[in-house]
Enzyme design. Sequence first.
Site, PDB file in Angstrom:
ATOM      1  N   SER A  30      18.893  74.092  44.879  1.00 53.36           N
ATOM      2  CA  SER A  30      18.493  75.316  44.172  1.00 53.36           C
ATOM      3  C   SER A  30      19.550  75.983  43.299  1.00 53.36           C
ATOM      4  O   SER A  30      19.228  76.920  42.574  1.00 53.36           O
ATOM      5  CB  SER A  30      17.981  76.344  45.169  1.00 53.36           C
ATOM      6  OG  SER A  30      16.662  76.048  45.491  1.00 53.36           O
ATOM      7  N   LYS A  39      21.541  86.696  43.606  1.00 56.50           N
ATOM      8  CA  LYS A  39      20.221  86.211  44.055  1.00 56.50           C
ATOM      9  C   LYS A  39      19.697  87.121  45.161  1.00 56.50           C
ATOM     10  O   LYS A  39      20.461  87.529  46.040  1.00 56.50           O
ATOM     11  CB  LYS A  39      20.358  84.764  44.546  1.00 56.50           C
ATOM     12  CG  LYS A  39      19.033  84.089  44.875  1.00 56.50           C
ATOM     13  CD  LYS A  39      19.222  82.615  45.211  1.00 56.50           C
ATOM     14  CE  LYS A  39      17.930  81.918  45.554  1.00 56.50           C
ATOM     15  NZ  LYS A  39      18.114  80.475  45.859  1.00 56.50           N
ATOM     16  N   SER A  67      15.340  77.098  43.438  1.00 57.00           N
ATOM     17  CA  SER A  67      14.793  78.426  43.594  1.00 57.00           C
ATOM     18  C   SER A  67      15.622  79.537  42.955  1.00 57.00           C
ATOM     19  O   SER A  67      15.145  80.653  42.805  1.00 57.00           O
ATOM     20  CB  SER A  67      14.653  78.727  45.081  1.00 57.00           C
ATOM     21  OG  SER A  67      15.932  78.736  45.707  1.00 57.00           O
TER      22      SER A  67
HETATM   23  N1  GLN Z   1      13.413  72.766  46.103  1.00 49.89           N
HETATM   24  C1  GLN Z   1      13.885  72.617  47.445  1.00 49.89           C
HETATM   25  C2  GLN Z   1      12.924  73.297  48.389  1.00 49.89           C
HETATM   26  O1  GLN Z   1      11.960  73.837  47.948  1.00 49.89           O
HETATM   27  C3  GLN Z   1      15.267  73.194  47.573  1.00 49.89           C
HETATM   28  C4  GLN Z   1      15.284  74.667  47.622  1.00 49.89           C
HETATM   29  C5  GLN Z   1      16.651  75.244  47.776  1.00 49.89           C
HETATM   30  O2  GLN Z   1      17.665  74.584  47.543  1.00 49.89           O
HETATM   31  N2  GLN Z   1      16.685  76.491  48.211  1.00 49.89           N
HETATM   32  O3  GLN Z   1      13.118  73.286  49.573  1.00 49.89           O
END
Ligand code: GLN
Length: 491
Positions: A180, A81, A156
């Site tokens: 995410s 990532k 994400s």
């Molecule tokens: N969807 C959540 C957010 O936008 C979690 C994102 C994540 O785990 N990086 O904060």
Amino acid sequence: MPDKPLYELTIHEAGKLLAAKDISAVALMDSVLTRIDKVEPLVDAYITICRESALKQAEAADRMIEKGNAGPLTGIPLAIKDLICTKGHLTTCGSKMLADFIAPYDATVMEKLNAAGAVMTGKVNMDEFAMGSSTENSAFKTTKNPWNTKHVPGGSSGGSVVAVAADMCLGSLGSDTGGSIRQPASHCGVVGLKPTYGRVSRYGLVAFASSLDQIGPITKDVTDAAILLGGISGYDPRDSTAANIPVSDYLKGLSNGIKGMTIGIPREYMEAEGIDSEVAGAISNAIRVFRDAGAKCIDISLPHAPHAVSAYYIIAPAEASSNLARYDGVKYGFRDTSGSDLVEMYTNTRHTGFGAEVKRRILLGTHALSSGYYDAFYKKASQIRTLMRQDFISAFECCDVILSPVSPTAAFKIGEKADDPLQMYLSDIFTISANLAGIPGISVPCGFTATGLPIGLQLMGNYFEEATILNAAYFFEQTSRIHLKKPELNV
Ligand code: GLN
């Protein structure tokens, strides 16, 4: 030689073939690169493809194998990532702010993977600074779900899960602040594990919300998750929150069976509004599979779970607003020079460098932390967080594992929630609590919708009980065999 293309192998299958010298790491990497060339135009998973360095790393891995120094990750092509620092390669965080940023050092997880002889295929797409649930917030491109390219892969870590699901690597690293790793893994039919907070070093992980962020493995099956988690876990003096607790042999624990295991089903999750009926059906089937094999499934309560999303969307933006203050056009990253003085330079840099969602979080977080509002927002959210942690501690006094959906629905359409941040935030309703409490959770494929989109099952465990959730997930995977189905891409 195996009876399938090399890019389709799992980490454990490839490991055996490499050790037996039936295949070479270079041939494996070649196969993955050919696959990337074919599939990438359809799914847009990669930001950087590390063709030359990957082949060099594969040659080095072959030499390690030749000398008898190989381990389970030697020669294994992994996608990373794009918020994990990799010396000599771009680390963009999916942001214009870091579009040209090359980290001068490797994250601890990369040092570990490099020492193990793993091969980095490239850096993969993500929501900007990991803020999002769909990978539509990347400044560069929207990654597509390989099961239906009109749908999002989740986020994400969308690039990471798609690279795994579409066989463009053998495994991947993602990061999970509120879901995410688990939510996109669920949407793309792969395995994703968020470790206990402190299990994996965050040194070199670009910070979103430091008290919630964890790096974790995304893989084609549970065995691979156990291998990759073992490869990145452990104490690190460079991260003061990394736990000095021995790392279990996750692979060894996989065959322990689940007889006598007690599985808690949180009623607040099963009764939550907005759960799709196909998701609820797949979860009920999964509960039956465990029960039929001798697990005791009990009803439990996590009374503060309904407040998870509200508490998270105060705490995560508050930490983000502080962490992202460093992107000011002075120290590193993008600088907008169109203004006439220093203040204009700061303003223009942050105006142009950040996307809409990141700005929204910075505003939210700054507001929640400001004097006069701190007690009402940040302090309150922190108190709720403590209560949620206590809910889990009490629950784990009467069960070994907590079972729930990962996400209330299967993958939604690209654009469907892009203009409705609140709806987008709700897609993490079942994953956020594990981050607020700091416990581990895994997503494992458990079914498909009538239109062929994957559904994931979440298993959460007590602190540092990764081995327990891996074992339960392994049992489910080996019984259901759902993970063996692959998306059909027209290439
Ligand atoms: N969807 C959540 C957010 O936008 C979690 C994102 C994540 O785990 N990086 O904060």
